[in-house]
Write an enzyme that holds these catalytic residues in place. Structure first.
Site, PDB file in Angstrom:
ATOM      1  N   TYR A  71       0.762  -1.356  -0.202  1.00 42.52           N
ATOM      2  CA  TYR A  71       0.071  -0.016   0.155  1.00 42.52           C
ATOM      3  C   TYR A  71       0.914   1.383   0.064  1.00 42.52           C
ATOM      4  O   TYR A  71       0.873   2.163  -0.653  1.00 42.52           O
ATOM      5  CB  TYR A  71      -1.041   0.134   1.187  1.00 42.52           C
ATOM      6  CG  TYR A  71      -1.551   0.939   1.180  1.00 42.52           C
ATOM      7  CD1 TYR A  71      -2.849   1.531   0.998  1.00 42.52           C
ATOM      8  CD2 TYR A  71      -1.400   2.116   1.931  1.00 42.52           C
ATOM      9  CE1 TYR A  71      -3.855   2.691   0.789  1.00 42.52           C
ATOM     10  CE2 TYR A  71      -2.707   3.967   2.291  1.00 42.52           C
ATOM     11  CZ  TYR A  71      -3.591   3.722   1.652  1.00 42.52           C
ATOM     12  OH  TYR A  71      -3.959   4.221   1.393  1.00 42.52           O
ATOM     13  N   LYS A  75       1.430   3.443  -3.472  1.00 46.84           N
ATOM     14  CA  LYS A  75       1.380   6.193  -2.699  1.00 46.84           C
ATOM     15  C   LYS A  75       2.358   6.396  -2.804  1.00 46.84           C
ATOM     16  O   LYS A  75       2.420   7.834  -4.271  1.00 46.84           O
ATOM     17  CB  LYS A  75       0.894   5.640  -1.847  1.00 46.84           C
ATOM     18  CG  LYS A  75      -0.741   5.677  -1.155  1.00 46.84           C
ATOM     19  CD  LYS A  75      -1.807   5.709  -1.973  1.00 46.84           C
ATOM     20  CE  LYS A  75      -3.011   5.706  -1.727  1.00 46.84           C
ATOM     21  NZ  LYS A  75      -3.850   6.525  -2.530  1.00 46.84           N
ATOM     22  N   PRO A  98      -2.977  13.538   3.583  1.00 45.33           N
ATOM     23  CA  PRO A  98      -3.854  13.230   4.144  1.00 45.33           C
ATOM     24  C   PRO A  98      -3.077  11.896   5.276  1.00 45.33           C
ATOM     25  O   PRO A  98      -2.882  11.364   4.528  1.00 45.33           O
ATOM     26  CB  PRO A  98      -4.906  12.597   4.135  1.00 45.33           C
ATOM     27  CG  PRO A  98      -5.096  13.383   2.541  1.00 45.33           C
ATOM     28  CD  PRO A  98      -3.487  13.002   2.125  1.00 45.33           C
ATOM     29  N   LEU A 100      -4.730   9.114   8.096  1.00 45.36           N
ATOM     30  CA  LEU A 100      -5.487   9.021   8.740  1.00 45.36           C
ATOM     31  C   LEU A 100      -6.996   9.580   8.594  1.00 45.36           C
ATOM     32  O   LEU A 100      -7.700  10.973   8.944  1.00 45.36           O
ATOM     33  CB  LEU A 100      -5.620   8.240   9.979  1.00 45.36           C
ATOM     34  CG  LEU A 100      -6.891   6.879  10.691  1.00 45.36           C
ATOM     35  CD1 LEU A 100      -7.255   5.482   9.632  1.00 45.36           C
ATOM     36  CD2 LEU A 100      -6.410   6.525  12.217  1.00 45.36           C
ATOM     37  N   SER A 113     -10.695   3.542   6.281  1.00 39.10           N
ATOM     38  CA  SER A 113     -10.108   4.203   7.216  1.00 39.10           C
ATOM     39  C   SER A 113     -11.569   5.351   8.497  1.00 39.10           C
ATOM     40  O   SER A 113     -11.008   4.716   9.436  1.00 39.10           O
ATOM     41  CB  SER A 113      -9.679   6.313   6.554  1.00 39.10           C
ATOM     42  OG  SER A 113      -8.878   6.039   5.868  1.00 39.10           O
TER      43      SER A 113
END
Length: 280
Positions: A71, A75, A98, A100, A113
């Site tokens: 993950y 990103k 951003p 969480l 989230s």
């Protein structure tokens, strides 16, 4: 790299981002705001210990690979490719990272989230996890995990591929007695929206922007939740573990960004879950 990691996470993240940027370039769009993630910032073992991470810090791609953190790798790859595309073409690209994201839901289904907060209120008893047990095919199981638990997919796949689905499900459906007292970096979805608008509208906006509002330990977070909603199933004790990284939104605040109190985010989040029938 496992094939499913590339197909499910990295390829869509990178190709999808570049396809949008190419279309924007052709349409002569003046500025593009790319929503990245704090995951593209925080996984860097070479960053000086104890130093607050800023926009100059990137997650280490090789470290992501060796630790199987696909993950974070997806990103990091997508954001770095977006900024490289901007350099090559002259397209004005600004990225926002951003952490969480909590806040009221616009939809009835739950994103990964929000699950982080919901499972703390439910004591980890998640109906969305149980539904995964209906998948018999490995490929379908992988896709279902991505939908159901987001970044938790790899724990599921590990157990599945080792013919241990039942014990895995019990891990996620039983309540917990203790939790690691890790640091959480939380931001309200409405404040993220404001950050995106600022990054788009402010002429001086450039490069990357970390978007985080509240840094709070799990123990303190639960104390706050218990004071607001005392009847949920909270953990009874906390363990001390790894040393957590911290990030700063100072650059974004200099652009004019501000954020709402954490209590407002928690109340509005939980009330929206209750209204959607996700929480009792």
């Amino acid at each position: 790299m496992p094939k499913f990691c590339f197909v499910e996470l990295i390829e869509p993240a990178v190709k999808g981002t570049l396809n949008v940027l190419k279309a924007c370039l052709e349409a002569k769009v003046k500025r593009v705001i790319v929503v990245s993630s704090g995951a593209a910032v925080g996984l860097n073992p070479r960053w000086p210990k104890g130093q607050i991470m800023d926009e100059t810090c990137w997650s280490d791609k090789e470290y992501c690979r060796t630790t199987n953190n696909w993950y974070c790798l997806s990103k990091t790859e997508a954001e770095s490719e977006a900024l490289e595309f901007a350099k090559r073409t002259g397209l004005d690209v600004v990225t926002v990272c951003p952490n969480l994201i909590w806040g009221p839901l616009l939809q009835s289904n739950v994103n990964s989230s929000s699950l982080v907060l919901i499972k703390r209120l439910k004591g980890n008893k998640l109906s969305s996890v149980v539904r995964v047990s209906a998948c018999d095919d490995k490929e379908n199981f992988s896709a279902a995990c991505l939908v159901a638990v987001g970044t938790g997919v790899f724990q599921f796949l590990y157990a599945y591929l080792n013919s241990n689905k039942q014990s895995l499900l019990s891990v996620y459906t039983e309540g917990y007695e203790s939790l690691e007292n890790r640091l959480r970096m939380i931001v309200d979805v409405r404040d993220v929206a404001e950050a995106l608008l600022l990054a788009y509208e402010k002429a001086e906006a450039e490069g990357r922007y970390i978007c985080t509002a509240h840094l709070i330990r799990e123990r303190d977070l639960f104390d706050k939740l218990k004071s607001l909603y005392p009847n949920y199933n909270y953990p009874k004790n906390f363990t001390e573990g790894r040393e957590d990284v911290t990030m700063s939104s100072e650059k974004l605040q200099r652009l004019g960004w501000s954020f709402r109190p954490l209590e407002e985010t928690l109340i509005d989040s939980i009330e929206s879950y209750k209204k959607a029938g996700i929480l009792d």
